[in-house]
Design an enzyme around this catalytic site. Structure first.
Site, PDB file in Angstrom:
ATOM      1  N   GLY A 126       0.823  -1.213   0.000  1.00  0.00           N
ATOM      2  CA  GLY A 126       0.000   0.000   0.000  1.00  0.00           C
ATOM      3  C   GLY A 126       0.854   1.259   0.000  1.00  0.00           C
ATOM      4  N   ALA A 184      -0.247  20.703   0.497  1.00  0.00           N
ATOM      5  CA  ALA A 184      -1.291  19.856   1.082  1.00  0.00           C
ATOM      6  C   ALA A 184      -0.837  19.224   2.399  1.00  0.00           C
ATOM      7  CB  ALA A 184      -1.683  18.773   0.095  1.00  0.00           C
ATOM      8  N   VAL A 188       8.117  20.573   2.955  1.00  0.00           N
ATOM      9  CA  VAL A 188       8.600  21.455   1.880  1.00  0.00           C
ATOM     10  C   VAL A 188       8.719  20.712   0.551  1.00  0.00           C
ATOM     11  CG1 VAL A 188       9.800  23.028   3.448  1.00  0.00           C
ATOM     12  CG2 VAL A 188      11.020  21.045   2.556  1.00  0.00           C
ATOM     13  N   HIS A 226     -31.642  18.419  -5.342  1.00  0.00           N
ATOM     14  CA  HIS A 226     -31.924  19.447  -4.329  1.00  0.00           C
ATOM     15  C   HIS A 226     -32.443  18.783  -3.073  1.00  0.00           C
ATOM     16  CE1 HIS A 226     -33.157  23.243  -2.600  1.00  0.00           C
ATOM     17  NE2 HIS A 226     -34.311  22.664  -2.284  1.00  0.00           N
TER      18      HIS A 226
END
Ligand code: NAD
Length: 468
Positions: A39, A188, A274, A447
């Site tokens: 993974g 992120a 960074v 909606h």
């Protein structure tokens, strides 16, 4: 030496393991080599466990606003060890899931570290096995999916020590939440950890070298994010250059240059976020003649490296460094090897930041569209007038759409607000189908949903917005 496998994949992150599944589906005899955990970073140390941490933070922060919903709680609190434990459980559940998928598709998993040498038709892998010893594997094709790791800058002290200075890896499993924290870098990774630790009450300062936070996002989104995070108590130094990080028993001291002035920030802990560098080392790439630029392998449109039988996909093949881009590239690459004509060549790649509020985007920013000399039509719609958002008490943020004025094609969409990371896919699909304003305007949005703001932002670009 006859080829033992059709496809040998090195690295089992979302690039490698997804490619292996597709390869097996195509009837190719497939093996995958992994030196750490199935993974890769995404499932074990990245995308997935951070989402578990962020969920804990989000639920905890919601307790601050219970009265808005007519609710109350006696005393809120958290057990940090349990928050981390939950995140680790989620990671191990998914890790086991990948193991199951490999078995199901009869993909051989080889636990060890691979190095490539000249082989027959394709490079041969010499694998130092985890259990000891080594194994040589000749396959017809080798796909490198070795991923990336955190970039560090030891020269100025931006290097993890597992105690006071963390990368995403240490930040995922500390013994306690720091009282004060400096996050270096507002991409992120930096913003997600800043958001999480702030939710649990840490004093957080984010230092960003560029002019604004989340600098890859549309400028309006960056600005709105900055404001929303400040409202939650996050502090920013932007633009600020980190000169030096010094550790002491008490914590870290970071010298920054901001607006021509030198300032010193102090905190218990620093997180270095960074950027990342590709895992290109110790693979034997130089001897094979594969071209490495900065820290990624140079590839053609199908992942080919120019070395017969050697391909590279995902983070190790360069930006954008996103799990879904890796999977997408891997599928494309193995379908190309199998002689299929992949259809997914130019699909736009959405980007998501799972902070509070969330940020999501696909396609060009308004500034990028203008740099490309495109005439644009821009639409906007705020969640504060969306019925579902009001009912949910989640009115922060907006949707922004960018259309090519000449063709009417949707070329960019940018969102900030609750659950926008779940909604961006609507715009990604629209762009993949080359939708224009006509299709977006004709689409029926349910909606009440927050997604109606996507419809309205599309209408707004053409002067047809309904609810403002
Ligand atoms: P990034 O490149 O996105 O952001 C790093 C930030 O650090 C940049 O804004 C840069 O200007 C700043 N920076 C660089 N050097 C600095 C310095 N010396 N002082 C202050 N600021 C400095 O990298 P990241 O956030 O580390 O993430 C790595 C990659 O992983 C990115 O491509 C990211 O998109 C991806 N990722 C994605 C997700 C997600 O999809 N939610 C989550 C985590 C990571």
């Amino acid at each position: 030496m006859a080829a033992e496998f059709d496809i040998l994949i090195i690295g089992s992150g979302p690039g490698g393991y997804v490619t292996a599944i597709r390869s097996a589906q195509l009837g190719l005899k497939t093996a995958i080599v992994e030196r750490d955990a199935l993974g890769g970073v995404c499932l074990n140390w990245g995308c997935i466990p951070t989402k578990a941490l962020l969920k804990s933070g989000e639920v905890y922060e919601t307790l601050d606003h219970l009265a808005d919903y007519g609710l109350s709680v006696e005393k809120r609190g958290f057990d940090f060890a349990k928050v981390v434990e939950r995140s680790r459980k989620v990671a191990s559940q998914l890790n086991a899931g990948v193991g199951y998928l490999m078995k199901k598709h009869k993909i051989e998993v080889i636990e060890g570290s691979a190095r490539l040498e000249k082989g027959e038709g394709a490079p041969k892998a010499v694998i130092a096995l985890k259990k000891g010893g080594s194994r040589s594997v000749q396959a017809k094709h080798v796909i490198l999916a070795t991923g990336a790791r955190a970039r560090t800058i030891p020269a100025i002290g931006l290097e993890p020590d597992g105690d006071r200075v963390w990368t995403y890896r240490e930040a995922m499993v500390p013994k306690a939440a720091p009282k004060s924290l400096i996050v270096i870098g507002s991409g992120a990774i930096g913003i997600e950890f800043a958001s999480f630790y702030r939710a649990l009450g840490s004093e957080v300062t984010v230092v960003e070298a560029l002019a604004r936070i989340l600098p890859v996002e549309d400028e309006e989104v960056s600005k709105a994010a900055h404001k929303a995070f400040e409202k939650r108590g996050l502090k920013f130094r932007v633009p600020a250059n980190v000169k030096k990080l010094t550790k002491s028993k008490a914590g870290v001291s970071i010298e920054i240059e901001v607006g021509g002035q030198t300032e010193t920030l102090q905190a218990d802990v620093a997180i270095v976020a960074v950027g990342i560098v590709g895992n290109v080392e110790d693979l034997g790439l130089e001897a094979l003649g594969a071209k490495v630029e900065r820290t990624h392998v140079v590839t053609d449109a199908h992942g080919g490296t120019g070395v017969p039988g050697l391909y590279a996909i995902g983070d190790v093949a360069g930006p954008p460094w996103l799990a879904h881009k890796a999977s997408h590239e891997g599928i494309h690459c193995v379908e190309h090897i199998a002689g299929l004509k992949p259809t997914n060549v130019t699909s736009p790649i959405p980007g998501c930041t799972y902070s509070n509020p969330q940020v999501a985007s696909v396609g060009v920013t308004e500034a990028q569209a203008k740099e490309q000399g495109l005439a644009v039509k821009v639409g906007r719609f705020p969640f504060r007038v969306n019925g579902k958002a009001i009912a949910s008490g989640e009115t922060e943020g907006f949707v922004k759409t960018i259309f090519d004025a000449r063709t009417g094609a949707l070329i960019g969409a940018h969102m900030i607000g609750a659950e926008v990371t779940e909604m961006i896919q609507g715009f990604a699909l629209a762009m993949t189908l080359e939708a224009t304003e006509a299709e977006l305007q004709a689409t029926v949005f349910p909606h009440p949903t927050m997604s109606e703001a996507m419809h309205e932002a599309s209408l707004d670009a053409f002067g047809k917005v309904l609810h403002i």
